[in-house]
Design a protein around this motif. Structure first.
Motif, mmCIF file in Angstrom:
data_model
loop_
_atom_site.group_PDB
_atom_site.id
_atom_site.type_symbol
_atom_site.label_atom_id
_atom_site.label_comp_id
_atom_site.label_asym_id
_atom_site.label_seq_id
_atom_site.Cartn_x
_atom_site.Cartn_y
_atom_site.Cartn_z
ATOM 1 N N ALA A 63 -6.311 1.104 -0.351
ATOM 2 C CA ALA A 63 -5.876 2.476 -0.536
ATOM 3 C C ALA A 63 -6.525 3.064 -1.772
ATOM 4 O O ALA A 63 -6.687 2.379 -2.770
ATOM 5 N N HIS A 64 -6.909 4.301 -1.678
ATOM 6 C CA HIS A 64 -7.509 5.005 -2.817
ATOM 7 C C HIS A 64 -6.595 6.155 -3.180
ATOM 8 O O HIS A 64 -6.094 6.851 -2.330
ATOM 9 N N THR A 65 -6.419 6.355 -4.482
ATOM 10 C CA THR A 65 -5.603 7.491 -4.930
ATOM 11 C C THR A 65 -6.471 8.528 -5.588
ATOM 12 O O THR A 65 -7.557 8.299 -6.006
ATOM 13 N N ILE B 96 0.845 -1.206 0.000
ATOM 14 C CA ILE B 96 0.000 0.000 0.000
ATOM 15 C C ILE B 96 0.873 1.247 0.000
ATOM 16 O O ILE B 96 0.639 2.193 -0.764
ATOM 17 N N ILE B 97 1.907 1.251 0.836
ATOM 18 C CA ILE B 97 2.824 2.397 0.901
ATOM 19 C C ILE B 97 3.496 2.610 -0.443
ATOM 20 O O ILE B 97 3.601 3.746 -0.929
ATOM 21 N N TRP B 98 3.957 1.519 -1.077
ATOM 22 C CA TRP B 98 4.632 1.637 -2.364
ATOM 23 C C TRP B 98 3.682 2.200 -3.433
ATOM 24 O O TRP B 98 4.061 3.054 -4.230
ATOM 25 N N ALA B 99 2.438 1.739 -3.443
ATOM 26 C CA ALA B 99 1.467 2.243 -4.419
ATOM 27 C C ALA B 99 1.214 3.729 -4.208
ATOM 28 O O ALA B 99 1.111 4.498 -5.171
ATOM 29 N N LEU B 100 1.123 4.155 -2.959
ATOM 30 C CA LEU B 100 0.910 5.580 -2.677
ATOM 31 C C LEU B 100 2.111 6.412 -3.084
ATOM 32 O O LEU B 100 1.962 7.524 -3.597
ATOM 33 N N LEU B 101 3.307 5.888 -2.858
ATOM 34 C CA LEU B 101 4.514 6.645 -3.211
ATOM 35 C C LEU B 101 4.706 6.749 -4.718
ATOM 36 O O LEU B 101 5.130 7.792 -5.223
#
Length: 106
Positions: free
Chosen positions: A104-106, A83-88
């Motif tokens: 997680a939603h972007t 999730i952290i990697w996708a957000l970054l």
């Protein structure tokens, strides 16, 4: 291709395959040990809150019923790293949509 945070922290399992049957071992000890220990520590903190909490995510309660505590902690740490990697990489902010969502939603 950039390495994912799971690979950087090495929270992914080491694969042992033979005869078409895949067996996953323990987490790899390579990578960033500090990041790995912080992710696992955060996951164990979340799991301690799950025990005896009726509002806990059903997915975590079911995993704790089937698997040992430490195994679930590493699996949760791996999910948190993804999730952290996708957000970054994609940009965005984490929005928790509910106790059982875990997405997680972007």
């Amino acid at each position: 291709m950039r390495p994912s945070l799971c690979r950087l922290a090495r929270t992914d399992a080491k694969a042992h395959s033979s005869g078409g049957k895949e067996r996953l071992g323990g987490i790899l000890k390579m990578g960033n040990a500090t990041l790995r220990s912080l992710l696992v520590c955060g996951a164990t903190s979340v799991l301690r809150r799950v025990k005896g909490n009726e509002k806990a995510p059903r997915r975590l309660v079911a995993l704790l019923a089937r698997r040992p505590f430490k195994v679930v902690a590493v699996a949760l740490a791996n999910k948190m790293a993804r999730i952290i990697w996708a957000l970054l990489t994609r940009g965005g902010t984490y929005r928790n949509t509910g106790p059982a969502s875990g997405t997680a939603h972007t």
